[in-house]
Each structure stands twice: as C-alpha cells, then as structure tokens.
Design a protein around this motif. Structure first.
Motif, PDB file in Angstrom:
ATOM      1  N   ILE A 199       0.427  19.323  18.546  1.00 35.67           N
ATOM      2  CA  ILE A 199       0.405  20.069  17.289  1.00 35.67           C
ATOM      3  C   ILE A 199       0.389  21.561  17.615  1.00 35.67           C
ATOM      4  CG2 ILE A 199      -0.970  20.589  15.225  1.00 35.67           C
ATOM      5  CD1 ILE A 199      -1.983  17.649  15.383  1.00 35.67           C
ATOM      6  N   THR A 200       1.392  22.299  17.150  1.00 33.10           N
ATOM      7  CA  THR A 200       1.423  23.735  17.442  1.00 33.10           C
ATOM      8  C   THR A 200       1.068  24.567  16.215  1.00 33.10           C
ATOM      9  OG1 THR A 200       3.789  23.801  17.013  1.00 33.10           O
ATOM     10  CG2 THR A 200       3.124  23.497  19.301  1.00 33.10           C
ATOM     11  N   GLN A 201       1.364  24.055  15.006  1.00 31.34           N
ATOM     12  CA  GLN A 201       0.917  24.743  13.786  1.00 31.34           C
ATOM     13  C   GLN A 201       0.447  23.692  12.798  1.00 31.34           C
ATOM     14  OE1 GLN A 201       3.671  27.540  11.947  1.00 31.34           O
ATOM     15  NE2 GLN A 201       4.310  28.208  13.991  1.00 31.34           N
ATOM     16  N   CYS A 202      -0.547  24.080  11.984  1.00 30.26           N
ATOM     17  CA  CYS A 202      -1.154  23.080  11.104  1.00 30.26           C
ATOM     18  C   CYS A 202      -1.653  23.737   9.824  1.00 30.26           C
ATOM     19  CB  CYS A 202      -2.310  22.447  11.874  1.00 30.26           C
ATOM     20  SG  CYS A 202      -3.366  21.450  10.878  1.00 30.26           S
ATOM     21  N   GLU A 203      -1.291  23.138   8.713  1.00 34.42           N
ATOM     22  CA  GLU A 203      -1.788  23.629   7.414  1.00 34.42           C
ATOM     23  C   GLU A 203      -2.348  22.426   6.662  1.00 34.42           C
ATOM     24  OE1 GLU A 203       0.301  24.850   3.253  1.00 34.42           O
ATOM     25  OE2 GLU A 203       1.489  25.068   5.082  1.00 34.42           O
ATOM     26  N   ILE A 204      -3.563  22.584   6.109  1.00 32.77           N
ATOM     27  CA  ILE A 204      -4.143  21.481   5.336  1.00 32.77           C
ATOM     28  C   ILE A 204      -3.580  21.515   3.915  1.00 32.77           C
ATOM     29  CG2 ILE A 204      -6.285  20.517   4.361  1.00 32.77           C
ATOM     30  CD1 ILE A 204      -7.774  21.536   6.807  1.00 32.77           C
ATOM     31  N   VAL A 205      -2.910  20.438   3.522  1.00 31.80           N
ATOM     32  CA  VAL A 205      -2.374  20.342   2.153  1.00 31.80           C
ATOM     33  C   VAL A 205      -3.485  19.869   1.216  1.00 31.80           C
ATOM     34  CG1 VAL A 205      -0.636  19.247   0.669  1.00 31.80           C
ATOM     35  CG2 VAL A 205      -0.076  19.825   3.049  1.00 31.80           C
ATOM     36  N   ASN A 206      -4.201  18.815   1.632  1.00 34.79           N
ATOM     37  CA  ASN A 206      -5.316  18.308   0.828  1.00 34.79           C
ATOM     38  C   ASN A 206      -6.330  17.639   1.753  1.00 34.79           C
ATOM     39  OD1 ASN A 206      -7.037  17.266  -1.103  1.00 34.79           O
ATOM     40  ND2 ASN A 206      -5.393  16.448  -2.398  1.00 34.79           N
ATOM     41  N   ALA A 207      -7.559  18.115   1.725  1.00 36.09           N
ATOM     42  CA  ALA A 207      -8.614  17.532   2.573  1.00 36.09           C
ATOM     43  C   ALA A 207      -9.391  16.460   1.808  1.00 36.09           C
ATOM     44  CB  ALA A 207      -9.562  18.622   3.063  1.00 36.09           C
ATOM     45  N   PHE A 208      -9.050  16.241   0.547  1.00 34.41           N
ATOM     46  CA  PHE A 208      -9.725  15.253  -0.315  1.00 34.41           C
ATOM     47  C   PHE A 208     -11.254  15.379  -0.239  1.00 34.41           C
ATOM     48  CE2 PHE A 208      -5.592  13.315   0.729  1.00 34.41           C
ATOM     49  CZ  PHE A 208      -5.106  13.098  -0.553  1.00 34.41           C
ATOM     50  N   PRO A 209     -11.801  16.564  -0.528  1.00 35.56           N
ATOM     51  CA  PRO A 209     -13.256  16.748  -0.411  1.00 35.56           C
ATOM     52  C   PRO A 209     -14.053  15.774  -1.295  1.00 35.56           C
ATOM     53  CG  PRO A 209     -12.251  18.621  -1.541  1.00 35.56           C
ATOM     54  CD  PRO A 209     -11.138  17.808  -0.968  1.00 35.56           C
ATOM     55  N   ALA A 210     -13.499  15.397  -2.453  1.00 31.56           N
ATOM     56  CA  ALA A 210     -14.240  14.502  -3.368  1.00 31.56           C
ATOM     57  C   ALA A 210     -14.473  13.118  -2.752  1.00 31.56           C
ATOM     58  CB  ALA A 210     -13.489  14.361  -4.692  1.00 31.56           C
ATOM     59  N   LEU A 211     -13.647  12.759  -1.753  1.00 32.34           N
ATOM     60  CA  LEU A 211     -13.800  11.445  -1.127  1.00 32.34           C
ATOM     61  C   LEU A 211     -14.852  11.466  -0.022  1.00 32.34           C
ATOM     62  CD1 LEU A 211     -10.077  10.292  -0.769  1.00 32.34           C
ATOM     63  CD2 LEU A 211     -11.694   9.857  -2.617  1.00 32.34           C
ATOM     64  N   ARG A 212     -15.272  12.647   0.402  1.00 33.04           N
ATOM     65  CA  ARG A 212     -16.135  12.734   1.589  1.00 33.04           C
ATOM     66  C   ARG A 212     -17.617  12.789   1.239  1.00 33.04           C
ATOM     67  NH1 ARG A 212     -12.372  13.161   5.521  1.00 33.04           N
ATOM     68  NH2 ARG A 212     -10.378  13.936   4.739  1.00 33.04           N
ATOM     69  N   THR A 213     -17.915  12.992  -0.034  1.00 35.89           N
ATOM     70  CA  THR A 213     -19.320  13.136  -0.426  1.00 35.89           C
ATOM     71  C   THR A 213     -19.833  11.880  -1.132  1.00 35.89           C
ATOM     72  OG1 THR A 213     -18.521  14.209  -2.423  1.00 35.89           O
ATOM     73  CG2 THR A 213     -19.283  15.645  -0.641  1.00 35.89           C
ATOM     74  N   ASP A 214     -18.991  10.874  -1.248  1.00 39.31           N
ATOM     75  CA  ASP A 214     -19.354   9.671  -1.993  1.00 39.31           C
ATOM     76  C   ASP A 214     -18.990   8.464  -1.127  1.00 39.31           C
ATOM     77  OD1 ASP A 214     -19.255   7.399  -3.589  1.00 39.31           O
ATOM     78  OD2 ASP A 214     -18.379   8.423  -5.317  1.00 39.31           O
ATOM     79  N   ILE A 215     -20.010   7.744  -0.661  1.00 40.56           N
ATOM     80  CA  ILE A 215     -19.792   6.659   0.298  1.00 40.56           C
ATOM     81  C   ILE A 215     -18.884   5.559  -0.271  1.00 40.56           C
ATOM     82  CG2 ILE A 215     -21.944   5.441  -0.298  1.00 40.56           C
ATOM     83  CD1 ILE A 215     -20.706   5.736   3.274  1.00 40.56           C
ATOM     84  N   GLU A 216     -18.976   5.316  -1.587  1.00 42.10           N
ATOM     85  CA  GLU A 216     -18.137   4.300  -2.231  1.00 42.10           C
ATOM     86  C   GLU A 216     -16.648   4.665  -2.096  1.00 42.10           C
ATOM     87  OE1 GLU A 216     -18.936   1.531  -4.170  1.00 42.10           O
ATOM     88  OE2 GLU A 216     -21.033   1.686  -3.617  1.00 42.10           O
ATOM     89  N   ARG A 217     -16.359   5.934  -2.311  1.00 45.70           N
ATOM     90  CA  ARG A 217     -14.959   6.385  -2.239  1.00 45.70           C
ATOM     91  C   ARG A 217     -14.516   6.577  -0.783  1.00 45.70           C
ATOM     92  NH1 ARG A 217     -13.587   7.541  -7.503  1.00 45.70           N
ATOM     93  NH2 ARG A 217     -15.456   7.430  -8.777  1.00 45.70           N
TER      94      ARG A 217
END
Ligand SMILES: [Zn+2]
Length: 254
Positions: A70-88
């Motif tokens: 990987i030489t260049q990288c841009e985050i399009v979507n990190a899906f933060p709402a999925l990381r704080t809820d164990i169910e999701r």
C-alpha cells in the motif's frame, strides 16, 4: 514498480515483523488480495486506523514480488457506529468472515457486485432496525446468489416444482428447500415451516428500507438460522470463526 488503484474493504489483518501488517482486502476491481501496510503497527502511522477490519479504503498499491504494498491510502468510511456496539460489531465481523470464506485470491468474477453488496450491508447495519439479523441473513442469501451458490427457495431443489403446498423440507445436500414429495428423498433434510420459507424469500428480495423494518415470527427464527447455517457449512471450505461468537451473544441477549 507498477502501481494500481483499488477500492477495498479490510477483511482481516496480521502482524508482519515488528512494524508492518499484512491486510487481507476485498477489492471492487480485483477481488480478494493481500497487501502490506508498512509501518502500520507504529502508533504514529497514518495507516493505524485504516487497517481495522471492515474499513472501506481507497488505495494506491505497488505490485511487489510476493505481496503488493500500500503506497497511498484514504479512508472512505470507517463505520464508527459499528465499532461502539457489540451487537453490530459482531455482525459486521460475520459479514467479513463470510466474504473471506467464499472469495478466492485475485478472482475478480462478480467482484464489483460483491463489493457493492457488502458495503450496502455494512451501511444498513449502522441503521436502527427491527431485527438486526435480517441484514446478515439477507446478506447470506444475496452473497451466495451473486457467487452462483444460491439456495433454492422459490422452487424445489430436487424436482424444480414451485413450492406451493406444505409441508416443506430443507436439505443442504439437495441445494435448498424441498417440496412435500421430495422432502424424504434426502437424509440430511429437516422440516421447514411455510412461515420460515416465506421469511427466506422475503430476506432474498426485500428492499433495504423494508429489511430494516422486517421481523419474522419468533417461532421461525431457529429454522431460518438452521437452514442458512447448514447450507453455508455445506458449501464453505472451512467453518466460520464468527458464528460461535454470534451465538453466545444471542444467548446472552435472550
Ligand atoms: Zn420436489
């Protein structure tokens, strides 16, 4: 070194030496690939957040001798709402696991459709929904369909007749649901209530909006689960790691 661009979802990652990581990525353009994220284990690296599972990335990669880099990288979507809820979080992890099991390295067949389907499922998981498992079960059926492994749920998997009159059965070996005449032809067949068959059909075709509001009768949930899980187990080359975790979560909630 030749370079190429890709839109990618991180399926999983592993350490490489002290500072680097190898990412398993599902790309829209090239299917599944592995690539090195140099320095991504250093706390100060720009790549730290980008290596988290199910992050959607836009990448520039250089073709390496063994692994691409990987030489260049841009985050399009990190899906933060999925990381704080164990169910999701657990369901997003399941989606990545399923995609990993059913995809092969550098096989770009249907990769664009699979990529879009997976991003759509992850986005839906961030929304409030009536029954969270509708999203992963719809994904189960639709991913298998795009890859050409769809279970038969509109017609009998054995004789091809429309499934109109119960009782129905389900057999992974036969390839899906069975009519009442073929039900007893397969040793691995188990009963599938008409409501469960209707639920599977709904999961296959419902719009994203309808899926968020969909909740089948509670009594049919174990049949939906059993049909899809046994079918996936029959088709997959290895068991899914995330299934047991999902089970223990569901047991804790119920
Ligand atoms: Zn039949």
């Amino acid at each position: 070194m030749p370079t190429y661009t890709a839109q990618a979802l991180v399926l999983h990652r592993r350490s490489l030496g002290e500072h680097d990581r190898v990412l398993t990525l599902f790309t829209k353009e090239h299917g599944k690939i592995s690539a090195i994220a140099k320095g991504s284990q250093r706390a100060t690296s720009r790549l730290v957040g980008a290596t988290e599972p199910f992050t959607h990335l836009r990448l520039l990669l250089a073709t390496g001798r063994n692994l691409d880099i990987i030489t260049q990288c841009e985050i399009v979507n990190a899906f933060p709402a999925l990381r704080t809820d164990i169910e999701r979080l657990s369901r997003a992890a399941y989606i990545c696991d399923l995609l990993d099991v059913f995809s092969h390295d550098h096989d770009a067949t249907s990769s664009e459709a699979v990529f879009d389907l997976t991003c759509a499922a992850l986005l839906l998981l961030t929304q409030p929904s009536e029954w969270l498992d509708s999203i992963i079960h719809a994904y189960d059926i639709r991913l298998l369909e795009v890859l050409g492994y769809a279970p038969a749920i509109e017609y009998c998997a054995h004789c091809g007749e429309p499934l109109q009159e119960p009782p129905f059965g389900f057999s992974p070996a036969a390839g899906g649901a069975l009519c009442k005449r073929c039900h007893h032809t397969f040793l691995d067949a188990f009963p599938l209530p008409a409501d469960a068959l209707t639920a599977l059909q709904t999961l296959r075709t419902a719009s994203p909006e309808a899926l968020l509001h969909y909740s089948p009768p509670k009594a049919v949930l174990p049949y939906i689960e059993r049909a899809l899980r046994s079918f996936i187990r029959f088709r997959a080359e290895r068991p899914l790691r995330t299934v047991e975790f999902l089970d223990s979560l569901r047991a804790a909630v119920n």
